[in-house]
Scaffold this active site. Structure first.
Site, PDB file in Angstrom:
ATOM      1  N   ASP A 151     -11.393  -5.048  12.034  1.00 39.19           N
ATOM      2  CA  ASP A 151     -10.862  -4.478  11.224  1.00 39.19           C
ATOM      3  C   ASP A 151     -10.408  -3.248  10.831  1.00 39.19           C
ATOM      4  O   ASP A 151      -9.253  -2.655  11.244  1.00 39.19           O
ATOM      5  CB  ASP A 151     -11.071  -5.065   9.439  1.00 39.19           C
ATOM      6  CG  ASP A 151     -10.609  -5.061   8.410  1.00 39.19           C
ATOM      7  OD1 ASP A 151      -9.184  -4.624   8.673  1.00 39.19           O
ATOM      8  OD2 ASP A 151     -11.634  -4.721   7.099  1.00 39.19           O
ATOM      9  N   ARG A 164       6.702  -0.881   7.203  1.00 38.55           N
ATOM     10  CA  ARG A 164       5.496  -0.213   6.630  1.00 38.55           C
ATOM     11  C   ARG A 164       4.038  -1.217   7.244  1.00 38.55           C
ATOM     12  O   ARG A 164       2.678  -0.924   6.814  1.00 38.55           O
ATOM     13  CB  ARG A 164       5.111  -0.385   5.490  1.00 38.55           C
ATOM     14  CG  ARG A 164       5.814   0.268   4.238  1.00 38.55           C
ATOM     15  CD  ARG A 164       6.616   1.130   2.822  1.00 38.55           C
ATOM     16  NE  ARG A 164       5.144   1.070   2.346  1.00 38.55           N
ATOM     17  CZ  ARG A 164       4.989   2.116   2.600  1.00 38.55           C
ATOM     18  NH1 ARG A 164       6.194   3.067   2.055  1.00 38.55           N
ATOM     19  NH2 ARG A 164       3.885   3.030   1.778  1.00 38.55           N
TER      20      ARG A 164
END
Lengths: 158, 158
Positions: free
Chosen positions: A66, A124
């Site tokens: 992550d 984004r």
């Protein structure tokens, strides 16, 4: 002089993430770098990061994938726009989704290597795919969809 | 007398997982329980578990969903076979895959509730779906495919 990691460029007020913040004294403080078009992070699990004796617990593997992926997403966004990583405003990413496949038990008695490819940059959003290896064997695969932090969530720079 | 959690039934030699082992003094030591047909776990993040100030880092959310789900898978396997959780041989599960969707930033200033449903039990495989909520709002969703630990990985009971 040692090369700076992606995380070394995070502004101080965004450098407290438990996984990747260099200023979180209790955290993992991972360090990620470019290696050609891939990004790489080496991490030595601590003895207490076990699932069953001898093997790394899955939450650490998920955490490493992550945080390395959001760091890689930021690095890729700087690179894509030709901006140096210390330029303002800082680009930081949050995780929209995380998928981890655990392929085999991950031995704890050596460094883990997380190696990632940038699969897509769109607006984004950045998609990052990773492998996590120990002793030369891939033990887990990950995919992260990272999204640039909305402006209202960026801590003020005081 | 307090109700025993799933993790309180793990044999001592399998109770050192960083996420859920009651004997890992450095770990999260989560506790999971049945609530009707669902399973539930409450966890109070520590102040250093942040991503950006005020919000929980994603790796903790993944870890909680992961370990609560493998514990829930074991509890479901006992229940499905009508066996009490302290009967031998112990049923323990590893994670084959973990998927987490982060729906909104998770505030750190209160307990997190992970609530799970057993979606499928098939042979050695159990599918567990979860929500993670804070202050009554769902902040993340998770799916874990858990697989019963192969016999050769079960630590010997000495």
């Amino acid at each position: 002089m040692e090369k700076k990691a992606f995380q070394d460029y995070y502004p101080d007020n965004m450098a407290y993430c438990y996984g990747c913040g260099r200023m979180n004294e209790f955290g993992l403080q991972i360090k990620s770098y470019w290696d050609g078009d891939e990004t790489v992070c080496l991490f030595q699990p601590r003895p207490y990061h076990i699932a069953i004796p001898g093997f790394v617990y899955g939450g650490l593997i998920a955490s490493l994938i992550d945080c390395h992926s959001t760091g890689s997403a930021a690095a890729a966004a700087y690179r894509a726009t030709g901006r140096p990583m210390d330029s303002e405003p800082a680009l930081r990413f949050l995780t929209a989704s995380l998928h981890v496949e655990y392929l085999r038990p991950t031995p704890i008695d050596g460094p883990l290597e997380i190696r990632s490819q940038i699969k897509e940059i769109k607006g984004r959003k950045v998609v990052v795919e990773s492998t996590l290896s120990a002793k030369g064997e891939i033990c887990a695969k990950g995919q992260v969809i990272a999204v640039q932090i909305p402006d209202h969530l960026v801590p003020s720079g005081d």
